[in-house]
Design a protein around this motif. Structure first.
Motif, PDB file in Angstrom:
ATOM      1  N   ALA A 352     -72.962  24.211  -6.183  1.00  0.00           N
ATOM      2  CA  ALA A 352     -73.366  23.459  -7.371  1.00  0.00           C
ATOM      3  C   ALA A 352     -73.485  24.355  -8.592  1.00  0.00           C
ATOM      4  O   ALA A 352     -73.195  23.921  -9.718  1.00  0.00           O
ATOM      5  N   LYS A 353     -73.883  25.590  -8.385  1.00  0.00           N
ATOM      6  CA  LYS A 353     -74.016  26.512  -9.516  1.00  0.00           C
ATOM      7  C   LYS A 353     -72.667  26.779 -10.181  1.00  0.00           C
ATOM      8  O   LYS A 353     -72.603  27.067 -11.378  1.00  0.00           O
ATOM      9  N   GLY A 354     -71.594  26.661  -9.397  1.00  0.00           N
ATOM     10  CA  GLY A 354     -70.262  26.817  -9.961  1.00  0.00           C
ATOM     11  C   GLY A 354     -69.911  25.732 -10.952  1.00  0.00           C
ATOM     12  O   GLY A 354     -68.979  25.881 -11.755  1.00  0.00           O
ATOM     13  N   TYR A 355     -70.648  24.631 -10.912  1.00  0.00           N
ATOM     14  CA  TYR A 355     -70.434  23.532 -11.852  1.00  0.00           C
ATOM     15  C   TYR A 355     -71.391  23.602 -13.042  1.00  0.00           C
ATOM     16  O   TYR A 355     -71.384  22.728 -13.901  1.00  0.00           O
ATOM     17  N   GLY A 356     -72.225  24.627 -13.065  1.00  0.00           N
ATOM     18  CA  GLY A 356     -73.149  24.766 -14.176  1.00  0.00           C
ATOM     19  C   GLY A 356     -74.526  24.192 -13.918  1.00  0.00           C
ATOM     20  O   GLY A 356     -75.358  24.137 -14.828  1.00  0.00           O
ATOM     21  N   LEU A 357     -74.793  23.749 -12.690  1.00  0.00           N
ATOM     22  CA  LEU A 357     -76.125  23.262 -12.351  1.00  0.00           C
ATOM     23  C   LEU A 357     -76.974  24.410 -11.805  1.00  0.00           C
ATOM     24  O   LEU A 357     -76.457  25.413 -11.319  1.00  0.00           O
ATOM     25  N   GLY A 358     -78.283  24.240 -11.862  1.00  0.00           N
ATOM     26  CA  GLY A 358     -79.171  25.281 -11.362  1.00  0.00           C
ATOM     27  C   GLY A 358     -79.203  25.348  -9.849  1.00  0.00           C
ATOM     28  O   GLY A 358     -79.601  26.352  -9.265  1.00  0.00           O
ATOM     29  N   GLY A 359     -78.770  24.281  -9.206  1.00  0.00           N
ATOM     30  CA  GLY A 359     -78.780  24.215  -7.751  1.00  0.00           C
ATOM     31  C   GLY A 359     -78.825  22.766  -7.312  1.00  0.00           C
ATOM     32  O   GLY A 359     -78.482  21.851  -8.078  1.00  0.00           O
ATOM     33  N   CYS A 412     -70.164  17.610  -9.968  1.00  0.00           N
ATOM     34  CA  CYS A 412     -70.684  18.461  -8.897  1.00  0.00           C
ATOM     35  C   CYS A 412     -70.689  17.728  -7.561  1.00  0.00           C
ATOM     36  O   CYS A 412     -70.174  18.235  -6.555  1.00  0.00           O
ATOM     37  N   LEU A 413     -71.266  16.525  -7.518  1.00  0.00           N
ATOM     38  CA  LEU A 413     -71.341  15.800  -6.251  1.00  0.00           C
ATOM     39  C   LEU A 413     -69.962  15.328  -5.801  1.00  0.00           C
ATOM     40  O   LEU A 413     -69.686  15.259  -4.593  1.00  0.00           O
ATOM     41  N   GLY A 414     -69.088  15.024  -6.769  1.00  0.00           N
ATOM     42  CA  GLY A 414     -67.716  14.670  -6.412  1.00  0.00           C
ATOM     43  C   GLY A 414     -67.005  15.829  -5.741  1.00  0.00           C
ATOM     44  O   GLY A 414     -66.261  15.645  -4.769  1.00  0.00           O
ATOM     45  N   GLY A 415     -67.247  17.034  -6.242  1.00  0.00           N
ATOM     46  CA  GLY A 415     -66.669  18.216  -5.614  1.00  0.00           C
ATOM     47  C   GLY A 415     -67.328  18.550  -4.292  1.00  0.00           C
ATOM     48  O   GLY A 415     -66.660  18.957  -3.333  1.00  0.00           O
ATOM     49  N   LEU A 416     -68.648  18.367  -4.212  1.00  0.00           N
ATOM     50  CA  LEU A 416     -69.388  18.714  -3.001  1.00  0.00           C
ATOM     51  C   LEU A 416     -68.966  17.842  -1.818  1.00  0.00           C
ATOM     52  O   LEU A 416     -68.820  18.335  -0.691  1.00  0.00           O
ATOM     53  N   ARG A 417     -68.745  16.558  -2.065  1.00  0.00           N
ATOM     54  CA  ARG A 417     -68.358  15.680  -0.955  1.00  0.00           C
ATOM     55  C   ARG A 417     -67.006  16.114  -0.371  1.00  0.00           C
ATOM     56  O   ARG A 417     -66.813  16.071   0.855  1.00  0.00           O
ATOM     57  N   CYS A 418     -66.100  16.569  -1.234  1.00  0.00           N
ATOM     58  CA  CYS A 418     -64.800  17.051  -0.741  1.00  0.00           C
ATOM     59  C   CYS A 418     -64.950  18.385  -0.001  1.00  0.00           C
ATOM     60  O   CYS A 418     -64.298  18.617   1.026  1.00  0.00           O
ATOM     61  N   TYR A 419     -65.804  19.249  -0.522  1.00  0.00           N
ATOM     62  CA  TYR A 419     -66.080  20.533   0.120  1.00  0.00           C
ATOM     63  C   TYR A 419     -66.617  20.316   1.534  1.00  0.00           C
ATOM     64  O   TYR A 419     -66.168  20.951   2.503  1.00  0.00           O
ATOM     65  N   LEU A 420     -67.587  19.407   1.669  1.00  0.00           N
ATOM     66  CA  LEU A 420     -68.176  19.138   2.979  1.00  0.00           C
ATOM     67  C   LEU A 420     -67.175  18.473   3.916  1.00  0.00           C
ATOM     68  O   LEU A 420     -67.122  18.794   5.115  1.00  0.00           O
ATOM     69  N   ALA A 421     -66.376  17.569   3.380  1.00  0.00           N
ATOM     70  CA  ALA A 421     -65.391  16.875   4.220  1.00  0.00           C
ATOM     71  C   ALA A 421     -64.360  17.842   4.772  1.00  0.00           C
ATOM     72  O   ALA A 421     -63.939  17.739   5.928  1.00  0.00           O
ATOM     73  N   ASN A 480     -54.078   2.348 -21.797  1.00  0.00           N
ATOM     74  CA  ASN A 480     -53.088   1.753 -20.903  1.00  0.00           C
ATOM     75  C   ASN A 480     -52.480   2.866 -20.043  1.00  0.00           C
ATOM     76  O   ASN A 480     -51.284   3.136 -20.097  1.00  0.00           O
ATOM     77  N   ALA A 481     -53.323   3.534 -19.276  1.00  0.00           N
ATOM     78  CA  ALA A 481     -52.897   4.699 -18.507  1.00  0.00           C
ATOM     79  C   ALA A 481     -53.218   4.486 -17.040  1.00  0.00           C
ATOM     80  O   ALA A 481     -54.114   3.713 -16.684  1.00  0.00           O
ATOM     81  N   TYR A 482     -52.496   5.191 -16.189  1.00  0.00           N
ATOM     82  CA  TYR A 482     -52.621   4.998 -14.755  1.00  0.00           C
ATOM     83  C   TYR A 482     -52.206   6.281 -14.044  1.00  0.00           C
ATOM     84  O   TYR A 482     -51.256   6.945 -14.411  1.00  0.00           O
ATOM     85  N   ASP A 483     -52.965   6.647 -13.021  1.00  0.00           N
ATOM     86  CA  ASP A 483     -52.645   7.806 -12.186  1.00  0.00           C
ATOM     87  C   ASP A 483     -52.516   7.350 -10.744  1.00  0.00           C
ATOM     88  O   ASP A 483     -53.360   6.568 -10.259  1.00  0.00           O
ATOM     89  N   LEU A 484     -51.500   7.853 -10.045  1.00  0.00           N
ATOM     90  CA  LEU A 484     -51.399   7.614  -8.614  1.00  0.00           C
ATOM     91  C   LEU A 484     -52.072   8.782  -7.899  1.00  0.00           C
ATOM     92  O   LEU A 484     -51.735   9.948  -8.134  1.00  0.00           O
ATOM     93  N   VAL A 485     -53.020   8.450  -7.036  1.00  0.00           N
ATOM     94  CA  VAL A 485     -53.783   9.458  -6.297  1.00  0.00           C
ATOM     95  C   VAL A 485     -53.448   9.335  -4.817  1.00  0.00           C
ATOM     96  O   VAL A 485     -53.476   8.236  -4.252  1.00  0.00           O
ATOM     97  N   ILE A 486     -53.107  10.463  -4.201  1.00  0.00           N
ATOM     98  CA  ILE A 486     -52.819  10.502  -2.769  1.00  0.00           C
ATOM     99  C   ILE A 486     -53.698  11.576  -2.142  1.00  0.00           C
ATOM    100  O   ILE A 486     -53.654  12.739  -2.544  1.00  0.00           O
ATOM    101  N   ASN A 487     -54.542  11.162  -1.214  1.00  0.00           N
ATOM    102  CA  ASN A 487     -55.430  12.103  -0.508  1.00  0.00           C
ATOM    103  C   ASN A 487     -56.253  12.958  -1.464  1.00  0.00           C
ATOM    104  O   ASN A 487     -56.426  14.160  -1.275  1.00  0.00           O
ATOM    105  N   GLY A 488     -56.747  12.339  -2.515  1.00  0.00           N
ATOM    106  CA  GLY A 488     -57.626  13.046  -3.438  1.00  0.00           C
ATOM    107  C   GLY A 488     -56.916  13.980  -4.387  1.00  0.00           C
ATOM    108  O   GLY A 488     -57.557  14.788  -5.051  1.00  0.00           O
ATOM    109  N   GLN A 489     -55.597  13.873  -4.486  1.00  0.00           N
ATOM    110  CA  GLN A 489     -54.846  14.684  -5.431  1.00  0.00           C
ATOM    111  C   GLN A 489     -54.046  13.770  -6.355  1.00  0.00           C
ATOM    112  O   GLN A 489     -53.491  12.768  -5.912  1.00  0.00           O
TER     113      GLN A 489
END
Length: 597
Positions: A352-359, A412-421, A480-489
């Motif tokens: 989390a500190k890598g995202y600028g949070l204290g912890g 931060c939590l979006g990144g953490l959930r992927c890290y844990l998974a 009017n924009a759109y992104d295709l996401v596959i497996n979190g990328q």
């Protein structure tokens, strides 16, 4: 001494021979992958891009040929001819060709080879830096060859699909005008125009829109693009896009449906997947709220839970303070309390500190209740409301993030959930997760630049129902924009473009561009709109990333023939390199002394 082929013609690729070929005469050519001398018999494995076949030399059958074969070493280039025969009880079940071998009656040594700097095999032990220095040797491995073969297959599927749907393949220039708005350009000095520069394209964006104005109606290109930005595991300074544009479309679905069918065709023909329903459409706001990312991986849970309203005014100052003008959110790492040590939990706080949070705060739900040091500051009612939202059970760990900057909490939590998974293998890596993220914001505010910047690019249109917001509340306007996401990328993204000159002018103004800025950067582009522009939209997929996803590899270097490393250099060629003074003078360039920088 190298020999000539002298009319010899290859009849089979090495990896294609099977039991049904017994009795046939075969001529194969390739590299010696393995050499074994058993006294009266010599066996070599001959390798080409299709695989390996065993070739046998029998001293009793041809002593002179056997003597010649004794000179072979690994990586010699050879032409071997002879009859295909059964390997009898010595079948190699690990090879598709393992039931047969060639009993050689002819051998031509086409090229000798020095001892390679590393052993060329599938379980190679050499460091990546060494293999990149000798990339042409590393590319002899089946692992990398299969990636490039799949890349070729994907490209052919794409080309065939787009051609069948009325798209024309049209090349656009590499040497263009620098129009910086995003990543840094790679600049190319002009010898003919001293002091002036071309820019290598970050994308063919302006050219493909001009092709729509030119009446080409449907365009595509497998386009090389260049961005001078920091590298990551899935990014390179030069990359390839599957780029497309369509005229007479006003609705995002018009483009998305064509692109979606193309991706389905790629995964159907290259992975054998079957599709029975459209990809999901998830609004940007929902993606950020539930997964903390505009490219969510939904193969696993741990969705974000918003506790901001619940902890306002609570007794825990960290939460109460953040809740006043920021956010407090949590994720439930289901079952991980049974496998995570305190050291593992502390590593999450460092993450989390890598995202600028204290912890991070955490609550570990063990047998008998929760272990959470900050719960003593909360009332039983507040704890009960938190638990009602996050639904903890025995064995769960709840991670809490709080900040006066709400976006940091989601990131931060979006990144953490992927890290844990990833760390705890919480999803099936063979599964594919396809979805569209839509309704992106038009703008975001850049603290660094002190102005609005485009979330996608300055040529993206605003949703018709949000046009009024451009003046009253631009940060709430949706694109009017759109992104295709596959497996979190992010596999690709695009938008419906602005085709009205007045709206394009307004967009430039919202981005803080003066009339002079617009004229210098985009004058040729703006002028084209004076002569009529059809409604149009498009999309670009990253081919390199698409090949990564199809082949299931984690490093983009594995799907590119000659990749760069982290500092954008090529270990094999030594690029970039210094040039001599004569070349610099011809280009009217003086190089600043490195110590003066």
């Amino acid at each position: 001494m190298s020999e000539l082929l002298n009319g010899a013609k290859r009849t089979h690729m090495c990896g294609t021979l099977r039991a049904s070929d017994q009795g046939a005469r075969a001529v194969v050519m390739g590299f010696v992958a393995k050499f074994r001398n058993l006294g009266n018999l010599i066996f070599i494995d001959v390798r080409d891009r299709t695989g390996i076949v065993q070739v046998a030399f029998d001293s009793a059958a041809d002593a002179k040929l056997f003597e010649k074969a004794e000179k072979l070493h690994n990586e010699y280039v050879v032409c071997c001819a002879g009859a295909v025969r059964s390997r009898g009880s010595n079948i190699n079940k690990n090879l598709p060709t393992g039931e047969v071998e060639i009993l050689a009656d002819d051998l031509k040594i086409l090229s000798e080879a020095e001892v390679a700097p590393f052993v060329i095999c599938e379980d190679v032990k050499a460091a990546e830096t060494l293999r990149l220095k000798y990339r042409y040797l590393d590319l002899r491995r089946a692992y990398l060859q299969q990636k490039l073969i799949m890349r070729d297959k994907i490209t052919r599927v794409v080309r065939n699909y787009l051609a069948d749907n009325g798209f024309l393949e049209i090349e656009t220039p590499f040497l263009g005008k620098s129009t910086p708005e995003g990543a840094r350009d790679y600049l190319v000095p002009s010898r003919v125009h001293p002091g002036e520069f071309y820019a290598l394209p970050q994308s063919p964006q302006l050219y493909k829109q001009l092709l729509m104005i030119a009446g080409m109606d449907r365009y595509y290109q497998v386009a090389r693009c260049f961005r001078d930005e920091d590298l990551r595991a899935n990014r390179q300074p030069e990359f390839t896009q599957i780029d497309m544009e369509m005229s007479y479309v006003e609705d995002s679905e018009d483009v998305m449906c064509v692109a979606e069918e193309m991706i389905k065709k790629v995964f159907s023909e290259c992975c054998g997947l079957k599709f029975d329903k459209p990809f999901r459409r998830i609004p940007y706001a929902e993606a950020m709220a539930r997964w903390g990312s505009d490219k969510p991986d939904t193969r696993f849970g741990m969705e974000l839970k918003d506790l901001t309203a619940t902890v306002k005014g609570c007794g825990f100052s960290v939460f109460a303070g953040a809740a006043e003008k920021g956010a407090v959110k949590a994720i439930n790492a289901k079952g991980l309390g049974k496998v995570m040590t305190r050291k593992d939990i502390d590593a999450c706080a460092d993450f989390a500190k890598g995202y600028g949070l204290g912890g991070l705060a955490f609550a570990n739900y063990k047998e008998g209740g929760a272990t959470a040091s900050f719960y003593k500051f909360l009332t039983p009612e507040t704890i009960a409301r938190i638990e009602e939202i996050v639904q903890p059970e025995e064995g769960d760990v709840i991670f809490f993030a709080a900040s006066d900057k709400a976006q940091l909490v989601s990131d931060c939590l979006g990144g953490l959930r992927c890290y844990l998974a990833d760390k705890y293998s919480l999803y099936d890596k063979s599964q594919f997760d396809f979805l569209w993220v839509v309704d992106f914001p038009m703008f975001e505010y850049s603290e660094e630049e002190g102005r609005l910047v485009a979330v996608h690019h300055p040529f993206t249109s605003v949703k018709s129902e949000d046009i009024a917001l451009l003046d009253s509340d631009p940060l709430s306007a949706r694109a009017n924009a759109y992104d295709l996401v596959i497996n979190g990328q992010e596999a690709g993204g695009g938008s419906i473009r602005i085709h009205d000159p007045a709206m394009q002018q307004k967009m430039f103004e919202k981005l803080g561009m003066s009339d002079e800025d617009i004229k210098v950067r985009f004058g040729f582009f703006v002028d084209a709109f004076k002569y009529g522009a059809p409604p149009h939209g498009g999309l670009a997929f990253g081919l390199d990333r698409l090949v990564m996803l199809v082949t299931g590899c984690d490093n983009i270097k594995d799907v590119i023939a000659f990749p760069k490393i982290q500092n954008a250099s090529c270990l094999m060629t030594g690029a970039p390199s210094e040039v001599d003074d004569k070349q610099l003078r011809e280009l009217s360039i003086a190089v600043q002394d490195k110590e003066e920088k």
